[in-house]
Design an enzyme around this catalytic site. Structure first.
Site, PDB file in Angstrom:
ATOM      1  N   CYS A 102     -15.317   3.565   2.449  1.00  0.00           N
ATOM      2  CA  CYS A 102     -16.310   4.118   3.121  1.00  0.00           C
ATOM      3  C   CYS A 102     -17.412   3.102   3.225  1.00  0.00           C
ATOM      4  CB  CYS A 102     -16.998   5.295   2.527  1.00  0.00           C
ATOM      5  SG  CYS A 102     -15.556   6.635   2.321  1.00  0.00           S
ATOM      6  N   ARG A 128     -14.311  -0.978   6.027  1.00  0.00           N
ATOM      7  CA  ARG A 128     -14.282  -0.147   4.938  1.00  0.00           C
ATOM      8  C   ARG A 128     -13.698   1.154   5.245  1.00  0.00           C
ATOM      9  NH1 ARG A 128     -17.909  -2.614   1.011  1.00  0.00           N
ATOM     10  NH2 ARG A 128     -17.487  -0.785  -0.115  1.00  0.00           N
ATOM     11  N   TRP A 132     -13.410   6.769   4.888  1.00  0.00           N
ATOM     12  CA  TRP A 132     -11.919   6.541   4.506  1.00  0.00           C
ATOM     13  C   TRP A 132     -11.840   7.921   3.694  1.00  0.00           C
ATOM     14  CZ3 TRP A 132      -8.924   6.313   0.080  1.00  0.00           C
ATOM     15  CH2 TRP A 132      -7.563   5.925   0.395  1.00  0.00           C
ATOM     16  N   ASN A 146     -20.122   7.592  -0.768  1.00  0.00           N
ATOM     17  CA  ASN A 146     -18.817   6.896  -0.990  1.00  0.00           C
ATOM     18  C   ASN A 146     -18.302   7.172  -2.416  1.00  0.00           C
ATOM     19  OD1 ASN A 146     -16.576   4.990  -1.105  1.00  0.00           O
ATOM     20  ND2 ASN A 146     -18.130   3.096  -1.298  1.00  0.00           N
ATOM     21  N   GLY A 147     -16.828   7.253  -2.692  1.00  0.00           N
ATOM     22  CA  GLY A 147     -16.245   7.642  -3.867  1.00  0.00           C
ATOM     23  C   GLY A 147     -15.773   8.977  -4.215  1.00  0.00           C
ATOM     24  N   GLU A 174       3.967 -11.375  -0.259  1.00  0.00           N
ATOM     25  CA  GLU A 174       2.945 -11.643   0.701  1.00  0.00           C
ATOM     26  C   GLU A 174       3.293 -11.545   2.206  1.00  0.00           C
ATOM     27  OE1 GLU A 174      -0.053 -10.890   0.525  1.00  0.00           O
ATOM     28  OE2 GLU A 174      -1.253 -11.772   2.121  1.00  0.00           O
ATOM     29  N   LYS A 193       2.252  -8.299   4.492  1.00  0.00           N
ATOM     30  CA  LYS A 193       1.378  -8.277   5.700  1.00  0.00           C
ATOM     31  C   LYS A 193       2.100  -7.448   6.713  1.00  0.00           C
ATOM     32  CE  LYS A 193      -1.687  -9.481   4.810  1.00  0.00           C
ATOM     33  NZ  LYS A 193      -2.257  -9.873   3.343  1.00  0.00           N
ATOM     34  N   GLU A 215       1.978  -3.497   6.244  1.00  0.00           N
ATOM     35  CA  GLU A 215       0.529  -2.995   6.484  1.00  0.00           C
ATOM     36  C   GLU A 215       0.228  -3.049   8.028  1.00  0.00           C
ATOM     37  OE1 GLU A 215      -2.438  -4.520   4.125  1.00  0.00           O
ATOM     38  OE2 GLU A 215      -1.878  -6.434   4.035  1.00  0.00           O
ATOM     39  N   HIS A 275      21.744  -9.783  -7.610  1.00  0.00           N
ATOM     40  CA  HIS A 275      21.617  -8.696  -8.621  1.00  0.00           C
ATOM     41  C   HIS A 275      21.656  -7.512  -8.052  1.00  0.00           C
ATOM     42  CE1 HIS A 275      21.910 -11.603 -11.794  1.00  0.00           C
ATOM     43  NE2 HIS A 275      20.937 -12.493 -11.059  1.00  0.00           N
ATOM     44  N   LYS A 285     -10.546  -1.500   3.588  1.00  0.00           N
ATOM     45  CA  LYS A 285     -10.599  -2.715   3.248  1.00  0.00           C
ATOM     46  C   LYS A 285     -11.120  -2.947   1.723  1.00  0.00           C
ATOM     47  CE  LYS A 285     -11.066  -7.286   3.825  1.00  0.00           C
ATOM     48  NZ  LYS A 285      -9.926  -8.202   3.895  1.00  0.00           N
TER      49      LYS A 285
HETATM   50  C1  F6R Z   1      -3.493  -6.703   1.763  1.00  0.00           C
HETATM   51  C2  F6R Z   1      -5.143  -6.527   1.218  1.00  0.00           C
HETATM   52  C3  F6R Z   1      -4.965  -5.787  -0.139  1.00  0.00           C
HETATM   53  C4  F6R Z   1      -6.101  -6.284  -1.176  1.00  0.00           C
HETATM   54  C5  F6R Z   1      -6.149  -5.278  -2.301  1.00  0.00           C
HETATM   55  C6  F6R Z   1      -7.329  -5.858  -3.336  1.00  0.00           C
HETATM   56  O1  F6R Z   1      -3.823  -7.507   2.882  1.00  0.00           O
HETATM   57  O2  F6R Z   1      -5.974  -6.807   1.705  1.00  0.00           O
HETATM   58  O3  F6R Z   1      -3.833  -5.524  -0.855  1.00  0.00           O
HETATM   59  O4  F6R Z   1      -5.583  -7.751  -1.363  1.00  0.00           O
HETATM   60  O5  F6R Z   1      -6.503  -4.098  -1.765  1.00  0.00           O
HETATM   61  O6  F6R Z   1      -8.454  -6.163  -2.799  1.00  0.00           O
HETATM   62  P1  F6R Z   1      -9.559  -6.963  -3.307  1.00  0.00           P
HETATM   63  O7  F6R Z   1      -8.948  -8.427  -3.130  1.00  0.00           O
HETATM   64  O8  F6R Z   1     -10.904  -6.624  -2.663  1.00  0.00           O
HETATM   65  O9  F6R Z   1      -9.718  -6.645  -4.821  1.00  0.00           O
END
Ligand code: F6R
Length: 624
Positions: free
Chosen positions: A2, A34, A83, A109-110, A493, A497, A500, A516, A619
């Protein structure tokens, strides 16, 4: 999670000159990363009319709505991009929520944990609800307290005392046309200071176009802004001082700068992000200096264990850190997902150094783990990209990454700069504890300083090949990623990517683990992307990964390899090879990750998906 923006101004708007609305919508544009399942605004005119508009879907739907149904001209307002937590993403559940016969508007937010109990009390008073949200409960509770106290700030203070959970609330009332009141409890909120105008935002991006002067607010505090004043009180109503700071982000860095997407831009920002994170870390004597860390050197010397806590991509940066720190400093280093660490009674004490890695500095899981670690006596260093955010504020020390604002939801440049910051921490500890001579450290730092140009070369030379490959493979339904040593977090990673952004099945495995179990997944044509370590220095590692490629290829896999320039021997086993420049084994993630980011982005783009705002994600994850 949010995005929240609040604004008050003394500038008298001309007829049809929407001072507040323009600022709010611009701020929401900056904060849309966000949360983007609905958006809304409320404005209050100088003569006390409150108008609100809200719409499910992306911010554009709200922009269309305010054009179709104009709001009254105003200097005060609040805006929200959501969100969803309580209640699906519908028009009704979008914020703001109104109470007091439409005279009070609230955004939030929250999560309010005791909302069901409060709802019962309000229903008994005869309140009728229009949404399924906990926010609407807060709005009615605030309205009730406002009727009792006659003052919006006092009503907010009383309301916060009645709410349980983690939240930021912003409110405007028709009876106070030049005021926005906000409260913060375990959820982000910063103040922006202007001349004859003031701002509130979930983060500084909300007002970066207007001011770079900001003030941090503590937990459980209430802030009231008018055009010419900012006042903060604590839960008991006592005045408190906020902590002012200057934002060093340039608004231009939060724009797409000619790229198709923020993600594309941020991938291209990586050489600069890495260079900036390395900048200014040396003293006059040439020794590494991390003065922001603010932790007593004798304490750092006596540390007997390091625990890195983080989530998602940041946790993969932590995994890279483990290999580097253990190798350079010989300190046992664990990496744990913050939400697992917090709830398993971990063994940490005064001799444990906890490193919390977070781009946003607001991830609730990481924040809770930080608090838990400090309660157990551990010292906490935050590695963070966002000034004035909560995690650095609540840590003992901080090492800022200087990646600039990361707007695309999927992390790219923040990841590389987190990895760089982890290396700096490891090298600093090695210097301090005497594990490495300064000339040895200098050699590694020289190599780190060469990395930005090498990333640039990947962007210039390898990226077009990856793009073509991603477009040609846009219908792939499953991709496995393999890596060993620091290539293992890189593989995970790469898989994250792809999941998502392109919404396809992807898994990252340690290459040695394949036999395994996971090798059973390999079928004719299964795409497997393998991160091959350098042959220099760790020859055995290189040879083992080559064997792993052959194992999957023998079972029909379509093998795609990321390898160092000159490793032409891999070509025999791969249907496609992407070369990256040479570097040392430990630094290789800074290069090998880049083609994987590009692959995920371009495959998702070829599928016509929104790479900046993937479905279901936000985000900054500010709920547990
Ligand atoms: C993936 C991504 C998330 C963040 C995770 C932690 O692309 O962006 O997995 O890395 O939510 O977020 P931060 O770094 O803001 O604590």
């Amino acid at each position: 999670m949010c995005g929240i923006v609040g604004y008050v101004s003394s500038v008298a708007p001309r007829e049809a000159d929407h001072v507040a609305l323009d600022v709010l919508l611009q701020g929401l544009g900056r904060l849309e990363y966000r949360g983007y399942d609905s958006a809304g605004v409320a404005v209050v005119t100088p003569d006390g009319q409150l108008g609100a508009r809200k719409r499910a879907g992306k911010l554009q739907n709200l922009l269309d709505e305010v054009e179709a149904q104009p709001l009254p001209v105003a200097q005060t307002g609040i805006g929200h991009t959501r969100w969803a937590t309580h209640g699906g993403p519908t028009d009704q559940n979008a914020h703001p929520h109104l109470a007091d016969d439409g005279k009070l508007a609230v955004i939030h937010n929250g999560i309010i944990e005791n909302f069901a109990q409060l709802r019962q009390g309000l229903a008994a008073d005869g309140v009728e609800f229009e949404s399924e949200t906990d926010t609407e409960i807060a709005a009615h509770q605030l309205a009730k307290n406002h009727r009792a106290t006659g003052d919006l700030t006092e009503a907010m203070r009383v309301t916060v005392g009645q709410l349980e959970g983690a939240f930021t609330l912003l409110a405007v009332h028709a009876d106070a046309p030049d005021t926005v009141v906000a409260a913060r409890l375990n959820s982000p909120l910063v103040i922006g200071l202007g001349e004859g105008e003031n701002f509130l935002g979930s983060d500084v991006a909300a007002f970066i176009d207007h001011t770079r002067r900001a003030v941090e607010i503590g937990q459980n505090q209430i802030v009231t802004i008018t055009p010419d004043s900012v006042s903060i009180i604590d839960a008991d109503g006592h005045a408190v001082e906020g902590e002012p700071f200057d934002v060093d982000w340039d608004p231009a860095t939060a724009e797409k700068g000619g790229f198709e997407s923020f993600m594309d831009k941020e991938i291209h920002d990586q050489p600069q992000a890495v260079a900036d994170t390395l900048l200014g870390r040396f003293g006059l004597d040439g020794r590494l200096q991390l003065s922001e860390m603010n932790i007593d050197e004798s304490l750092l010397k006596s540390v007997d264990k390091i625990v890195v806590i983080a989530c998602g991509t940041a946790a993969y940066a932590g995994q890279v850190a483990k290999y580097a720190i253990e190798h350079w400093c010989r300190i046992p280093t664990e990496v744990e997902l913050a939400h697992e660490f917090r709830y398993r009674d971990p063994v940490v004490n005064e001799k444990t150094l906890v490193v919390a890695v977070s781009q946003s500095g607001e991830t609730m899981d990481t924040l809770m783990a930080v608090r838990h670690a400090r309660q157990q006596g551990a010292k906490v260093i935050a590695i963070c990209n966002t000034f004035g955010s909560t995690i650095p504020r609540e840590s003992d020390g901080v090492l800022y990454t200087h990646a600039g604002p990361e707007i695309a939801v999927a992390s790219t440049k923040a990841f590389l700069s987190q990895v760089v910051a982890c290396y700096l921490l490891g090298l600093y500890l090695a210097q301090l504890r005497g594990n490495k001579y300064s000339d040895e450290i200098r050699v590694i730092l020289d190599e780190l300083e060469a990395i930005p140009a090498k990333i640039q070369r990947i962007l210039d030379e390898t990226k077009p090949q990856v793009t073509q490959f991603a477009q040609a493979n846009k219908d792939v339904s499953s991709v496995l990623f393999l890596g060993r040593h620091v290539g293992y977090p890189v593989a995970m990673e790469g898989a994250l990517k792809l999941k998502e952004l392109a919404y396809i099945h992807a898994e990252g495995f340690a290459a040695g683990e394949l036999k395994h179990g996971p090798i059973a997944l390999i079928d004719e044509g299964q795409m497997v992307i393998i991160v091959v370590p350098s042959k220099k220095g760790r020859d055995s590692l290189h040879a083992k990964v080559l064997s792993n490629i052959q194992e999957v290829r023998a079972r029909g896999a379509n093998t795609v390899v990321i390898a160092e320039e000159g490793s032409t021997e891999v070509e025999e086993f791969a249907s496609q090879v992407f070369y990256v420049p040479e570097t040392t084994t430990l630094l290789a993630p800074l290069l090998a990750t880049v083609p994987l980011q590009v692959f995920a982005m371009d495959l998702a783009t070829a599928k016509n998906l929104d790479v900046d705002q993937p479905r279901n994600l936000a985000k900054s994850v500010t709920v547990e």
